[in-house]
Write a protein that holds these residues in place. Sequence first.
Motif, PDB file in Angstrom:
ATOM      1  N   UNK A 223       0.837  -1.196   0.000  1.00  0.00           N
ATOM      2  CA  UNK A 223       0.000   0.000   0.000  1.00  0.00           C
ATOM      3  C   UNK A 223       0.875   1.249   0.000  1.00  0.00           C
ATOM      4  N   UNK A 224       0.621   2.137  -0.952  1.00  0.00           N
ATOM      5  CA  UNK A 224       1.400   3.364  -1.061  1.00  0.00           C
ATOM      6  C   UNK A 224       2.554   3.277  -2.037  1.00  0.00           C
ATOM      7  N   UNK A 225       2.872   2.080  -2.517  1.00  0.00           N
ATOM      8  CA  UNK A 225       3.960   1.922  -3.483  1.00  0.00           C
ATOM      9  C   UNK A 225       3.410   2.197  -4.883  1.00  0.00           C
ATOM     10  N   UNK A 226       3.208   3.487  -5.187  1.00  0.00           N
ATOM     11  CA  UNK A 226       2.594   3.852  -6.462  1.00  0.00           C
ATOM     12  C   UNK A 226       3.592   3.885  -7.612  1.00  0.00           C
ATOM     13  N   UNK A 227       4.867   3.699  -7.297  1.00  0.00           N
ATOM     14  CA  UNK A 227       5.870   3.623  -8.356  1.00  0.00           C
ATOM     15  C   UNK A 227       7.036   2.777  -7.873  1.00  0.00           C
ATOM     16  N   UNK A 228       7.785   2.235  -8.797  1.00  0.00           N
ATOM     17  CA  UNK A 228       8.963   1.435  -8.443  1.00  0.00           C
ATOM     18  C   UNK A 228      10.038   2.337  -7.851  1.00  0.00           C
ATOM     19  N   UNK A 229      10.846   1.778  -6.957  1.00  0.00           N
ATOM     20  CA  UNK A 229      11.895   2.553  -6.305  1.00  0.00           C
ATOM     21  C   UNK A 229      13.155   1.703  -6.175  1.00  0.00           C
ATOM     22  N   UNK A 230      14.306   2.212  -6.590  1.00  0.00           N
ATOM     23  CA  UNK A 230      15.550   1.455  -6.418  1.00  0.00           C
ATOM     24  C   UNK A 230      15.957   1.423  -4.955  1.00  0.00           C
ATOM     25  N   UNK A 231      16.664   0.379  -4.560  1.00  0.00           N
ATOM     26  CA  UNK A 231      17.112   0.258  -3.178  1.00  0.00           C
ATOM     27  C   UNK A 231      18.497   0.842  -2.977  1.00  0.00           C
ATOM     28  N   UNK A 232      18.888   0.989  -1.707  1.00  0.00           N
ATOM     29  CA  UNK A 232      20.175   1.588  -1.398  1.00  0.00           C
ATOM     30  C   UNK A 232      21.346   0.703  -1.812  1.00  0.00           C
TER      31      UNK A 232
END
Length: 456
Positions: A223-232
């Motif tokens: 929930x709330x992950x409206x777009x992909x995000x790269x990790x650290x």
Amino acid sequence: MKNTASILLVDDDAAFRHVMSGELRRLGHDVATAASGEEAVARVEAQEPEIVLLDLRLPGMDGLEALKAIRARNGAIEVIMLTGHGSIDTAIESIKVGAFDYVTKPCPLDEIQVRVQRAIERRALKQRASLLERALQPPDLAASFVGESPEFRRMLHLVELVGPSDSTVLISGETGSGKERVAKLIHSRSLRKNRPFVVVDCAALQESLLQSELFGHERGAFTGADKAKPGLFEVAHLGTIFLDEIGEISPATQVNLLRVLDSSSFRHVGGTGEIRVDVRVLAATNRDLRAMVNKGLFREDLFYRMSTITVEIPPLRKRGGDIDLLSRHFVGALNARYGSAKSLSEGALDALRRHPWPGNVRELLHAIEAAAVVCEGSEILAEHLPESVRRNGLVPTAVAPHASAAGQLPTLIEMEVMHIRRALDVCRGHRGNAARMLGISERNLYRKLKEYRLLG
């Protein structure tokens, strides 16, 4: 992360430029246009767009030549090539030259938007990495490590030995002993010193957020992950990732971390594709990980993998005459910062020597800074030091809060700080046990440690 960008659309077809630029503006992008490669290069120099949509077939300077000229002038611009079906080989060649991606004409708007969003995310990732690289300590970071005690010099010698390697290093030490600074010194001595140094505070994030921060996530993963995000781990590619408070991570995160250490690969949360990275891992803890292994709180295989080399930072109370050296060093640094010329009196130094320093070097730094601020003359006296230091660091008993002979009471903040330190000391640094002893949640204890600058 923003969803719009400044775009330069380059195409010799006036009708295509008019329609596509209008659609991109409707999506919120700031769009400029050019009809030739020469005009595109001129606009790049004048306007510095974030993304260029560049047609391969242009009159005069063709798209491949224009791409090379754009990349030569501004390597931060992401270029997406527009190509016909007959120019796929040339489009692939453009990727080798430095283009981010290509789209085949006719170009559906949704496909263009997907490529643009990926380019925006890539720019953001590169900017994060650039900021982290600029935040690196200077090459002579060791000059800021002050101390002559044998234990301290042995620790620095070990750092010099392990720095050039790619070995995983576990840094152990009490709160305030300087674990992150030692990690930065190790990084500065490695072949990765000009690459990102990424710090992850494992204790500050909830389990789900920590997994997402470390490994990234796909759109819709939660929930709330409206777009992909790269990790650290991706941000730290070719550099170093520093996992502070490694003893606080959950069993699930321990499994994923072990997999990264063993295979140099992982998956985004909610993803299926394997992502490979080249990252050196440094970790730190103020907890006894071996004892945690014996209690089943920390994976044994991960412990042995993390502790390939262990660097132990000696507590300040075991560093003999280093208190004098550090105190004068801190005063000198404050003088340089504020243009002052203060010095420590013998009485102040004597009080500093007698204090047990449960907060280690960090506590000493804050004590010196506080004393320098309240000292109106050129000599810092014992009376300028914080009350907790002047009282030789003794934790008050049930009757201690009564007025002292000088008629002074410790402040509520000083009382709370001393009480927290005592609880952590009794619990040997175990935050969970200390929080239960204090009658508060572990997260609330963490916030107080951060507020009072007691984190090491």
